[in-house]
Design an enzyme around this catalytic site. Structure first.
Site, PDB file in Angstrom:
ATOM      1  N   HIS A 156      -4.655 -33.305  17.324  1.00 47.12           N
ATOM      2  CA  HIS A 156      -3.514 -34.138  17.692  1.00 47.12           C
ATOM      3  C   HIS A 156      -2.364 -33.294  18.205  1.00 47.12           C
ATOM      4  O   HIS A 156      -1.216 -33.755  18.224  1.00 47.12           O
ATOM      5  CB  HIS A 156      -3.101 -34.995  16.492  1.00 47.12           C
ATOM      6  N   GLU A 193      -4.551  -6.635  14.901  1.00 48.32           N
ATOM      7  CA  GLU A 193      -4.009  -5.347  14.447  1.00 48.32           C
ATOM      8  C   GLU A 193      -5.119  -4.286  14.495  1.00 48.32           C
ATOM      9  O   GLU A 193      -4.846  -3.109  14.671  1.00 48.32           O
ATOM     10  CB  GLU A 193      -3.409  -5.446  13.041  1.00 48.32           C
ATOM     11  N   LYS A 248       0.844  -1.203   0.000  1.00 55.57           N
ATOM     12  CA  LYS A 248       0.000   0.000   0.000  1.00 55.57           C
ATOM     13  C   LYS A 248       0.879   1.253   0.000  1.00 55.57           C
ATOM     14  O   LYS A 248       0.681   2.157  -0.782  1.00 55.57           O
ATOM     15  CB  LYS A 248      -0.927  -0.030   1.220  1.00 55.57           C
ATOM     16  N   GLU A 297      10.589  -4.855   4.385  1.00 51.49           N
ATOM     17  CA  GLU A 297      10.686  -6.263   3.996  1.00 51.49           C
ATOM     18  C   GLU A 297      10.326  -6.456   2.524  1.00 51.49           C
ATOM     19  O   GLU A 297      11.032  -7.133   1.768  1.00 51.49           O
ATOM     20  CB  GLU A 297       9.725  -7.120   4.838  1.00 51.49           C
ATOM     21  N   ARG A 332      -5.211  -4.395   6.059  1.00 50.44           N
ATOM     22  CA  ARG A 332      -5.777  -5.709   6.406  1.00 50.44           C
ATOM     23  C   ARG A 332      -7.203  -5.889   5.883  1.00 50.44           C
ATOM     24  O   ARG A 332      -7.797  -6.933   6.078  1.00 50.44           O
ATOM     25  CB  ARG A 332      -5.706  -5.924   7.917  1.00 50.44           C
TER      26      ARG A 332
HETATM   27  O1  F6P Z   1       3.251  -3.128   9.686  1.00 54.84           O
HETATM   28  C1  F6P Z   1       1.884  -3.172   9.577  1.00 54.84           C
HETATM   29  C2  F6P Z   1       1.410  -2.879   8.188  1.00 54.84           C
HETATM   30  O2  F6P Z   1       1.341  -1.513   7.983  1.00 54.84           O
HETATM   31  C3  F6P Z   1       0.067  -3.539   7.943  1.00 54.84           C
HETATM   32  O3  F6P Z   1      -0.984  -2.822   8.442  1.00 54.84           O
HETATM   33  C4  F6P Z   1       0.089  -3.704   6.478  1.00 54.84           C
HETATM   34  O4  F6P Z   1      -0.873  -4.627   6.054  1.00 54.84           O
HETATM   35  C5  F6P Z   1       1.507  -4.151   6.251  1.00 54.84           C
HETATM   36  O5  F6P Z   1       2.258  -3.417   7.191  1.00 54.84           O
HETATM   37  C6  F6P Z   1       2.039  -3.930   4.875  1.00 54.84           C
HETATM   38  O6  F6P Z   1       2.056  -2.585   4.524  1.00 54.84           O
HETATM   39  P1  F6P Z   1       2.235  -2.153   3.021  1.00 54.84           P
HETATM   40  O7  F6P Z   1       1.112  -2.734   2.231  1.00 54.84           O
HETATM   41  O8  F6P Z   1       2.213  -0.660   3.023  1.00 54.84           O
HETATM   42  O9  F6P Z   1       3.549  -2.697   2.530  1.00 54.84           O
END
Ligand code: F6P
Length: 517
Positions: free
Chosen positions: A358, A327, A190, A196, A242
């Site tokens: 299990h 969240e 977003k 990451e 989310r």
């Molecule tokens: O770290 C939380 C968050 O902002 C989430 O709310 C979101 O879904 C995720 O990181 C990924 O964010 P983005 O879509 O901006 O990479």
């Protein structure tokens, strides 16, 4: 916008607590004995989903107290504001219009985005045999769940790999064995700033995939990063991460699922939207379920609940729910910034049944604390060997029944003696083989595992999360709690990578010294 009357809510909670006190230790079987209609009375229906709350420590009077709480919390107003596109995310000054992404008559921008995805799917399918989807959190969990859940409806010949984790093993696995000349990389973020995702994307881009696309609410950033403009699929800041699986975040699903499947998912969600928007509280499944979640968490003190889908294809549902619920509602202040008197949500955890039976079901049956369980079954057709269907139901129903009925030490002792055990040994083992019972659970049934039903189920959980936030008085659409760790990670990176100095606490400093070497 703040019709919530916190003083009235406090009063309403007093009544909720009184009702809960009446029912907290009531034997569930006695509640059934006292009301022959209990099972029917506490079973509620919504589009493609039925939920049976009769094995919970609640009754009609308890729900009436929760309805009074909903009134004090201005539930009807908040629900109307949500669907009017008003600024319900008050700390970020945004509306929360995920429902518009699946509306039968959506805004023009949404219609155009859907058409562009469908057209892209047609164009790209002949060019690829793999998609690498890179995103994290809301940009990962929803599409991953959809593709897993609807695997039988995938187009042939396109494999989809996901990587989210910044542990490099994840992205290394995601491209292992793929042919870059036949791979589409979709970067899903977003903000297009997430560490990451950008680290994984840079690695995969360097590997040389033939096609590059992005799903983002920051299209200029995606273009600057090198995604061709024609392959940037937008969504908007009025879609929370989310709550975004209905948008271009699910581009991989549109490409890898047969034509029309994603639209059917949206249509199923829209049906649940209409139910949540129009049904009065007393017949509104997401609202009643939210009230029950609050009842269990705060009136009865259950700190967690287990979500157990008895569907292998919904094995990723617990992970999706963890982000959606915790969240959204893992908050400690009200919308007005006051300290919360009570938690806004429980800890969500779980795994697919029957596998979970299990492993951790031991604790559910005989652990010291009772933990409510939410069983989810598929009442429709099943895949695979026809004889398995009854076995799945037998297991799900038996677990719910065993949690409720239990087995006394005397009964366990008598059974062992009947099997020929001597009395002393039976006495010794009886406490170990007894089950306290009277443990609460909900049984929810999907009418089938179709795209429509999956859409309805996921929209149900979104609305339940929202309704729970209203009952607790919190804003479910921000997530400031994830920021501090991100800031500190960014500050630590140069310390680890470049040996920069930083003012660290002794524990972190010791680990930096250890891990640098
Ligand atoms: O770290 C939380 C968050 O902002 C989430 O709310 C979101 O879904 C995720 O990181 C990924 O964010 P983005 O879509 O901006 O990479």
């Amino acid at each position: 916008m703040n019709a919530t009357d916190f003083a009235a809510m406090k009063q309403a909670w007093t009544r909720v607590k009184q009702e809960a006190g009446r029912l907290a230790h009531a034997p569930l079987l006695n509640l059934f004995a006292a009301d022959a209609q209990r099972a029917a009375r506490l079973t509620f229906a919504a589009p493609r989903l039925t939920a049976d709350f009769s094995k919970q420590h609640i009754d009609a009077q308890g729900f009436a107290a929760l309805e009074a709480l909903a009134q004090a919390a201005a539930f009807d107003s908040w629900r109307a504001w949500l669907f009017a596109g008003d600024v319900v995310n008050t700390t970020e000054g945004r509306s929360a219009m995920h429902w518009a992404l699946r509306a039968p008559d959506p805004p023009a921008s949404v219609r155009e985005a859907r058409a562009a995805m469908a057209e892209f799917a047609q164009r790209i399918r002949p060019e690829i045999d793999a998609i690498v989807h890179l995103g994290i959190g809301g940009s990962d969990l929803g599409p991953r769940l959809i593709l897993d859940a609807l695997k039988p409806l995938r187009v042939a010949g396109i494999e989809v790999r996901f990587a989210a984790n910044v542990d490099g093993a994840d992205v290394a696995d995601a491209i292992a064995g793929l042919n870059p000349a036949r791979t589409l990389l979709i970067v899903v973020s977003k903000t297009f700033t997430t560490q990451e995702t950008l680290a994984n994307a840079a690695f995969v881009r360097a590997w040389g995939p033939a096609h590059l696309a992005a799903a983002t609410a920051a299209p200029r950033k995606a273009a600057a990063w090198g995604v061709p403009e024609a392959n940037i699929f937008p969504f908007w800041d009025w879609v929370g991460g989310r709550y975004s699986l209905w948008s271009s975040v699910s581009l991989a699903c549109v490409v890898a699922l047969a034509d029309g499947v994603f639209d059917a998912l949206l249509a199923g969600a829209a049906d649940m939207d209409a139910h949540f928007r129009d049904a009065p509280f007393a017949q509104n499944l997401p609202a009643l379920s939210a009230a029950l979640q609050m009842w269990n968490r705060e009136a009865l003190g259950h700190a967690s609940y287990a979500a157990i889908p008895y569907l292998e294809r919904l094995r990723l549902l617990p992970a999706y729910l963890q982000q959606l619920e915790m969240e959204s509602n893992g908050k400690r202040v009200t919308r007005a910034g006051e300290a919360l008197a009570r938690s806004a949500c429980a800890v969500t955890w779980g795994a697919a049944g029957t596998n979970a039976q299990h492993s951790f079901f031991q604790l559910l049956h005989q652990g010291v604390e009772a933990i409510p369980v939410e069983f989810i079954v598929n009442a429709g057709a099943h895949e695979g060997p026809p004889s398995h269907r009854a076995k799945v139901f037998a297991n799900a129903l038996a677990q719910a029944r065993a949690l409720m009925v239990g087995k006394s030490a005397a009964q366990a002792r008598a059974e062992m003696i009947a099997q020929g055990m001597n009395e002393a040994e039976a006495d010794r083992l009886a406490p170990h083989r007894a089950f306290p019972g009277n443990r609460p659970s909900t049984l929810m049934a999907l009418d089938a595992l179709t795209p429509q039903a999956l859409g309805a189920l996921l929209a149900f959980y979104e609305h339940r999360t929202f309704a729970q936030a209203v009952l607790a008085g919190v804003n479910p659409f921000d997530q400031w709690g994830v920021e501090l760790g991100k800031e500190m990670a960014n500050a630590l990176l140069p310390v680890l990578e470049l040996g920069a100095s930083a003012d660290l606490d002794p524990s972190t400093a010791a680990w930096v010294a250890r891990l640098k070497t």
